[in-house]
Write a protein that holds these residues in place. Structure first.
Motif, PDB file in Angstrom:
ATOM      1  N   GLY A   1       0.811  -1.217   0.000  1.00  0.00           N
ATOM      2  CA  GLY A   1       0.000   0.000   0.000  1.00  0.00           C
ATOM      3  C   GLY A   1       0.844   1.266   0.000  1.00  0.00           C
ATOM      4  O   GLY A   1       0.429   2.294  -0.561  1.00  0.00           O
ATOM      5  N   TRP A   2       2.021   1.215   0.626  1.00  0.00           N
ATOM      6  CA  TRP A   2       2.919   2.367   0.623  1.00  0.00           C
ATOM      7  C   TRP A   2       3.354   2.686  -0.804  1.00  0.00           C
ATOM      8  O   TRP A   2       3.317   3.828  -1.243  1.00  0.00           O
ATOM      9  CB  TRP A   2       4.131   2.087   1.519  1.00  0.00           C
ATOM     10  CG  TRP A   2       5.024   3.265   1.732  1.00  0.00           C
ATOM     11  CD1 TRP A   2       4.977   4.140   2.771  1.00  0.00           C
ATOM     12  CD2 TRP A   2       6.110   3.694   0.896  1.00  0.00           C
ATOM     13  NE1 TRP A   2       5.955   5.097   2.641  1.00  0.00           N
ATOM     14  CE2 TRP A   2       6.670   4.840   1.486  1.00  0.00           C
ATOM     15  CE3 TRP A   2       6.658   3.226  -0.289  1.00  0.00           C
ATOM     16  CZ2 TRP A   2       7.750   5.528   0.940  1.00  0.00           C
ATOM     17  CZ3 TRP A   2       7.730   3.908  -0.849  1.00  0.00           C
ATOM     18  CH2 TRP A   2       8.264   5.037  -0.234  1.00  0.00           C
ATOM     19  N   TRP A   3       3.755   1.634  -1.528  1.00  0.00           N
ATOM     20  CA  TRP A   3       4.200   1.814  -2.908  1.00  0.00           C
ATOM     21  C   TRP A   3       3.041   2.265  -3.803  1.00  0.00           C
ATOM     22  O   TRP A   3       3.217   3.114  -4.675  1.00  0.00           O
ATOM     23  CB  TRP A   3       4.829   0.527  -3.442  1.00  0.00           C
ATOM     24  CG  TRP A   3       6.164   0.269  -2.836  1.00  0.00           C
ATOM     25  CD1 TRP A   3       6.455  -0.620  -1.834  1.00  0.00           C
ATOM     26  CD2 TRP A   3       7.388   0.922  -3.165  1.00  0.00           C
ATOM     27  NE1 TRP A   3       7.796  -0.553  -1.536  1.00  0.00           N
ATOM     28  CE2 TRP A   3       8.390   0.379  -2.334  1.00  0.00           C
ATOM     29  CE3 TRP A   3       7.745   1.901  -4.088  1.00  0.00           C
ATOM     30  CZ2 TRP A   3       9.719   0.788  -2.392  1.00  0.00           C
ATOM     31  CZ3 TRP A   3       9.069   2.311  -4.153  1.00  0.00           C
ATOM     32  CH2 TRP A   3      10.039   1.756  -3.313  1.00  0.00           C
ATOM     33  N   GLU A   4       1.854   1.705  -3.579  1.00  0.00           N
ATOM     34  CA  GLU A   4       0.679   2.143  -4.333  1.00  0.00           C
ATOM     35  C   GLU A   4       0.421   3.624  -4.082  1.00  0.00           C
ATOM     36  O   GLU A   4       0.107   4.377  -5.010  1.00  0.00           O
ATOM     37  CB  GLU A   4      -0.544   1.309  -3.948  1.00  0.00           C
ATOM     38  CG  GLU A   4      -0.479  -0.118  -4.443  1.00  0.00           C
ATOM     39  CD  GLU A   4      -1.548  -1.009  -3.835  1.00  0.00           C
ATOM     40  OE1 GLU A   4      -2.327  -0.559  -2.952  1.00  0.00           O
ATOM     41  OE2 GLU A   4      -1.610  -2.189  -4.231  1.00  0.00           O
ATOM     42  N   GLY A   5       0.530   4.033  -2.821  1.00  0.00           N
ATOM     43  CA  GLY A   5       0.337   5.437  -2.469  1.00  0.00           C
ATOM     44  C   GLY A   5       1.372   6.336  -3.126  1.00  0.00           C
ATOM     45  O   GLY A   5       1.044   7.439  -3.593  1.00  0.00           O
ATOM     46  N   LEU A   6       2.624   5.880  -3.168  1.00  0.00           N
ATOM     47  CA  LEU A   6       3.670   6.677  -3.810  1.00  0.00           C
ATOM     48  C   LEU A   6       3.394   6.829  -5.300  1.00  0.00           C
ATOM     49  O   LEU A   6       3.485   7.935  -5.845  1.00  0.00           O
ATOM     50  CB  LEU A   6       5.052   6.059  -3.576  1.00  0.00           C
ATOM     51  CG  LEU A   6       6.217   6.816  -4.218  1.00  0.00           C
ATOM     52  CD1 LEU A   6       6.325   8.233  -3.643  1.00  0.00           C
ATOM     53  CD2 LEU A   6       7.523   6.047  -4.014  1.00  0.00           C
TER      54      LEU A   6
END
Length: 166
Positions: free
Chosen positions: A7-12
């Motif tokens: 989810g962190w990478w998706e958010g980035l």
């Protein structure tokens, strides 16, 4: 390798996508700089290096690990944002990760949509130019061998694509 959830990478990726669409008069990277610096700092590559970006968009302008937070995504240090070659932020994060190959590979995988294009490859050369110049002043000197190696890989891909494109 920072332990970051999917989810962190998706958010980035979403944040970079939204940011790239923002219209602004601010400038993070100037064409005059590219015209002057790229031929100088990439002279070790075989052939003339293009200095005109395939596309421009809005960028954070200083996206590296010290400006990112987790486990919830946070992006800090916004004073340098503005237009830059498209893919610039992804290229910068990747370049700053080169000292740790596992991290660099993970960044490449997560941000492949931004990096694996003509614009992304050009952005990588822009970032490498900037970091080689800063290394000349004593900053991030440990990255120089990896930056030069990556420039060669990107250049090979660019020149190979030019030969095979009708």
């Amino acid at each position: 390798m920072p332990r970051l959830a999917t989810g962190w990478w998706e958010g980035l990726r979403k944040a970079l996508d939204c940011l790239s669409a923002v219209k602004t008069d601010r400038t993070a990277v100037r064409q005059a700089y590219l015209d002057r610096a790229m031929p100088k700092y990439l002279a070790f590559l075989d052939g003339p290096v293009p200095t005109t970006a395939p596309a421009w968009s809005t960028a954070h302008g200083d996206l590296h690990w010290a400006n990112l937070a987790g486990p919830e995504l946070g992006i800090m240090d916004w004073e340098g944002w503005g237009t830059a070659p498209s893919g610039y932020d992804a290229a910068l994060l990747h370049a700053y990760s080169l000292a740790t190959p596992e991290t660099a590979q993970h960044v490449r995988q997560e941000l492949a949509a931004l990096l694996d294009s003509d614009a992304g490859r050009f952005a990588e050369l822009v970032v490498i130019t900037e970091l080689l110049q800063s290394a000349e002043r004593g900053d991030n000197v440990e990255l120089v061998p990896a930056l030069r190696r990556r420039a060669g890989e990107v250049w090979q891909r660019i020149t190979t694509d030019e030969v095979t494109t009708p």
